[in-house]
Each structure stands twice: as structure tokens, then as C-alpha cells.
Design an enzyme around this catalytic site. Structure first.
Site, PDB file in Angstrom:
ATOM      1  N   LYS A  70      37.796  48.709  41.172  1.00 35.25           N
ATOM      2  CA  LYS A  70      37.297  47.291  40.575  1.00 35.25           C
ATOM      3  C   LYS A  70      37.701  45.733  41.122  1.00 35.25           C
ATOM      4  O   LYS A  70      38.994  44.928  40.874  1.00 35.25           O
ATOM      5  CB  LYS A  70      37.508  48.170  39.520  1.00 35.25           C
ATOM      6  CG  LYS A  70      37.128  47.455  38.065  1.00 35.25           C
ATOM      7  CD  LYS A  70      38.490  47.441  36.866  1.00 35.25           C
ATOM      8  CE  LYS A  70      38.250  46.952  36.006  1.00 35.25           C
ATOM      9  NZ  LYS A  70      38.411  47.237  34.962  1.00 35.25           N
TER      10      LYS A  70
ATOM     11  N   SER B 121      31.331  43.990  33.597  1.00 35.34           N
ATOM     12  CA  SER B 121      30.931  43.282  33.395  1.00 35.34           C
ATOM     13  C   SER B 121      30.120  42.432  33.672  1.00 35.34           C
ATOM     14  O   SER B 121      28.767  42.006  33.329  1.00 35.34           O
ATOM     15  CB  SER B 121      32.006  42.843  32.171  1.00 35.34           C
ATOM     16  OG  SER B 121      32.598  42.309  32.555  1.00 35.34           O
TER      17      SER B 121
ATOM     18  N   LYS C 253      42.491  47.242  41.593  1.00 32.01           N
ATOM     19  CA  LYS C 253      41.959  46.751  40.778  1.00 32.01           C
ATOM     20  C   LYS C 253      42.300  45.251  40.723  1.00 32.01           C
ATOM     21  O   LYS C 253      44.186  44.833  40.510  1.00 32.01           O
ATOM     22  CB  LYS C 253      42.715  47.001  39.053  1.00 32.01           C
ATOM     23  CG  LYS C 253      42.148  46.103  38.270  1.00 32.01           C
ATOM     24  CD  LYS C 253      42.926  46.582  37.162  1.00 32.01           C
ATOM     25  CE  LYS C 253      41.995  45.986  35.944  1.00 32.01           C
ATOM     26  NZ  LYS C 253      41.855  46.565  34.090  1.00 32.01           N
TER      27      LYS C 253
HETATM   28  C1  PBG Z   1      41.779  46.676  31.143  1.00 32.26           C
HETATM   29  C2  PBG Z   1      40.378  46.596  31.369  1.00 32.26           C
HETATM   30  C3  PBG Z   1      39.875  45.467  32.048  1.00 32.26           C
HETATM   31  C4  PBG Z   1      38.130  45.874  32.555  1.00 32.26           C
HETATM   32  C5  PBG Z   1      38.009  47.264  31.917  1.00 32.26           C
HETATM   33  N1  PBG Z   1      38.835  47.487  32.200  1.00 32.26           N
HETATM   34  C6  PBG Z   1      39.692  43.790  31.792  1.00 32.26           C
HETATM   35  C7  PBG Z   1      41.005  43.623  32.680  1.00 32.26           C
HETATM   36  O1  PBG Z   1      41.554  43.881  33.166  1.00 32.26           O
HETATM   37  O2  PBG Z   1      40.788  42.236  32.274  1.00 32.26           O
HETATM   38  C8  PBG Z   1      36.926  45.059  32.717  1.00 32.26           C
HETATM   39  C9  PBG Z   1      36.151  45.919  32.845  1.00 32.26           C
HETATM   40  C10 PBG Z   1      34.532  45.176  32.968  1.00 32.26           C
HETATM   41  O3  PBG Z   1      34.644  44.145  32.980  1.00 32.26           O
HETATM   42  O4  PBG Z   1      33.408  46.065  33.121  1.00 32.26           O
HETATM   43  N2  PBG Z   1      41.289  47.380  29.638  1.00 32.26           N
END
Ligand code: PBG
Length: 328
Positions: free
Chosen positions: A247, A273, A195
Site C-alpha cells: 500500500k 484515496s 505500508k
Molecule cells: C491507517 C490507514 C490509512 C489508510 C488506511 N489505513 C491512513 C494512514 O496510514 O495515514 C489510507 C487509505 C487511503 O488513503 O485510502 N488507519
């Protein structure tokens, strides 16, 4: 001219192309991420993600039924509480919004895999994915205890799977042992193996009413690193992950392909997103063909090795794929 090798022969018609296609996205591959918000009277559109809503418990159930009817493979749930505090206490409230949302999904679509997001950032007033030390750093081991509690609350609420998106060291092992000790040996863990601290998460911050100041670079990975991703992935496998995720999606297809080559468990990709918003924005301007671009993007993720694709387009794409008249 005596060309023996003519790759174009295999591209001569739609029927032949269909026959030789190496990759096909199936509705069952697709997981729909959903947002449920405490105290909301009606679904609220997320401005930066046209077509995506923050849900009430009622509209969540409705959207879950639609996703199930379209044949999607699973649902992923994020909860946004009214009350945020330093430890994210609502995350472990059995009557909190995330647990409630999981219960609604489990009752509404009992056959559907339900992945509850195991992250504190929606619940903390500082917006970080953990509890902080007095000096303001995210305290890894103190956070693991919170995630163990949270995993149990969500498993008891009916989550089939927890998604360890907090990016703490040892999160998978900590959750596995907590779940097993309480008899939840069948609750699966979708590990966020790699991640990245990504700017592509931008629109998600609006989706979860995030209060984050600063960044997550002290726990999520540096986009410059690939070898490190394979280490993270391997740790999650060794700690007992059932599925491993990479991700974001499209900017990290190299990591996805290497992960798929390295592990012998299912590999997921999260088309996040910002990736969603970019395609929607370009399509809204008439700069790209929306449907073709979405299908190409998801096909590319699958080709690279993502057999499970988490995408905000899940229901719509599943509907397209089910439409037999639409095959090309
Ligand atoms: C953390 C989380 C995030 C996303 C999914 N889980 C945000 C982050 O880590 O800052 C992002 C998913 C997306 O952008 O669609 N809870």
C-alpha cells in the site's frame, strides 16, 4: 518482407484479444473499503473523494448489500468515533462505532469476508497510529497491547479478518497470539506488509476526520526503499500473516511484483484515496476516460501480482464486469 514473428496477429480482433488476455479482473478480487461514523444522521459525501461517503450504520448496511449483490470479494471497515483521546479508547469499546459497524456487516452480509481495520489513528486525539511516550514518539510495544485488545473486540464483533494497518513492529505476531489464546484461531490477518508513509493518503484524512499533525515517517516506510519492504513482508509472513498487502497501489507496483514473487500467501494491493481522487478529478475535467482508466489501473495492479485489490471503485467495477454486453 518475410516476417515470421508478428505479435500483432494476436491483436487482430476483440475476440482474439479476449482469448489471449493474460489478466482478468474478477469481482471476487475486489474489496470495498467503507467508513462508518458515530452519531451521523445521514450519509455524508467526502469532498476529496467524489462518490465515496461516510456512512451511518443504516447506509453502511445498504452499501454492503449492494457490494455483495455485485459479487465483490470482501469489505473493509474503518470506524470514526465521536470521542477521540490519547489512547484511542473507543477502538476497544465493544459498543464503539467500529465494533458496531462490524456487527452490522456480519449480520447483513454473513457470507462476506469482513476485514476490520486494526489501527488507532481514527480513535486518537493526536491522530497517530499508536499511544505516545511522554516525549511524543509512538510507543511500539505499548501500542501492541492496544492492538491485541482491539483484535479481540473486533473478532468478537464478527470480523472475519483484521487488517494490521498500524505499521508497528510485531503487530502481526501480537495479534495472532492474542486471537489464538482466546480461541479465534480462524480469524485471519491481512498484514500491511509494506505500508509507505505516503502523500497519496491525503484524502483519507478527510474521510476519517483525522486530527494528525505532522507525519507517520517514524513508523510507515520511506518511499525510497524497496529492499526494506521485502524484509517487512517476510517478517509478517513469519509472524503468521494469512494475506500480505502492499500500500499504496499504482506507485508501488514494483514492490507488489517483488512481494508476489517472494511469498506463497495471497498478495493484496490497496489502491488508496489519493489514487482514487486523481483519476476522479482528471475524469471530471474530461481529461481522461473514467471507465477505461479505472479498468486499466486495476488490471495493472492484478498483472503486477495483486490478486486481491482494495479499491473504492469495487462495487461499481464489479457491476461493469458482470455486464456481459460490455466485454471488449
Ligand atoms: C491507517 C490507514 C490509512 C489508510 C488506511 N489505513 C491512513 C494512514 O496510514 O495515514 C489510507 C487509505 C487511503 O488513503 O485510502 N488507519
Amino acid at each position: 518482407m518475410s516476417l515470421v514473428q508478428r505479435p500483432r496477429r494476436l491483436r487482430q480482433s476483440a475476440a482474439v484479444r479476449r482469448l489471449v488476455a493474460e489478466t482478468r479482473v474478477d469481482p471476487a478480487d475486489l474489496v470495498l473499503p467503507m467508513f462508518v461514523v458515530e452519531g451521523l444522521d445521514e450519509p455524508r459525501p467526502i469532498a476529496a473523494m467524489p462518490g465515496v461517503h461516510q456512512h451511518t450504520l443504516a447506509s453502511l448496511a445498504q452499501a454492503a448489500l449492494e457490494a455483495a449483490a455485485a459479487g465483490t470479494g470482501g469489505l473493509m471497515l474503518f470506524g470514526i468515533p465521536l470521542h477521540k483521546d490519547a489512547t484511542g479508547s473507543e477502538a476497544t469499546n465493544p459498543d464503539g462505532i467500529l465494533a458496531k459497524g462490524v456487527r452490522v456487516l456480519a449480520e447483513t452480509v454473513p457470507d462476506m469476508p469482513i476485514i476490520a481495520d486494526l489501527c488507532l489513528d481514527e480513535f486518537t486525539d493526536h491522530g497517530h497510529c499508536g499511544v505516545l511516550t511522554p516525549g511524543g514518539r509512538v510507543d511500539n510495544d505499548a501500542t501492541l497491547v492496544r492492538y491485541q485488545e482491539m483484535a479481540l473486540v473486533l473478532a468478537r464483533a464478527g470480523a472475519t479478518m483484521v487488517g494490521t494497518s498500524g505499521a508497528m513492529d510485531g503487530q502481526v505476531a501480537a495479534c495472532r497470539s492474542a486471537l489464538d489464546e482466546q480461541g479465534f484461531t480462524d480469524t485471519m490477518i491481512m498484514a500491511y506488509g509494506a505500508k509507505y508513509a505516503s502523500a497519496f493518503f491525503g484524502p483519507f484524512r478527510e474521510a476519517v476526520d483525522s486530527s494528525l499533525q505532522g507525519d507517520r515517517k517514524a513508523y510507515q516506510m520511506d518511499p525510497a526503499n524497496g529492499v526494506e519492504a521485502l524484509r517487512e513482508v517476510q517478517l509478517d509472513v513469519d509472524e503468521g500473516a494469512d494475506i500480505v498487502m502492499v500500500k499504496p497501489g499504482l506507485p508501488y507496483l514494483d514492490i507488489l511484483a517483488q512481494t508476489a514473487a517472494q511469498v506463497s500467501i495471497p498478495v493484496a494491493s490497496y489502491v488508496v484515496s489519493g489514487e482514487y481522487s486523481m483519476i476522479e478529478a482528471a475524469a471530471a475535467n474530461g481529461w481522461i476516460d473514467r471507465k477505461k482508466t479505472i479498468l486499466e489501473a486495476l488490471t495493472s495492479v492484478k498483472r503486477a501480482g495483486g490478486s486481491i485489490i482494495v479499491t473504492y471503485w469495487a462495487t461499481e467495477v464489479a457491476d461493469w464486469l458482470n455486464d456481459r454486453s460490455d466485454r471488449s
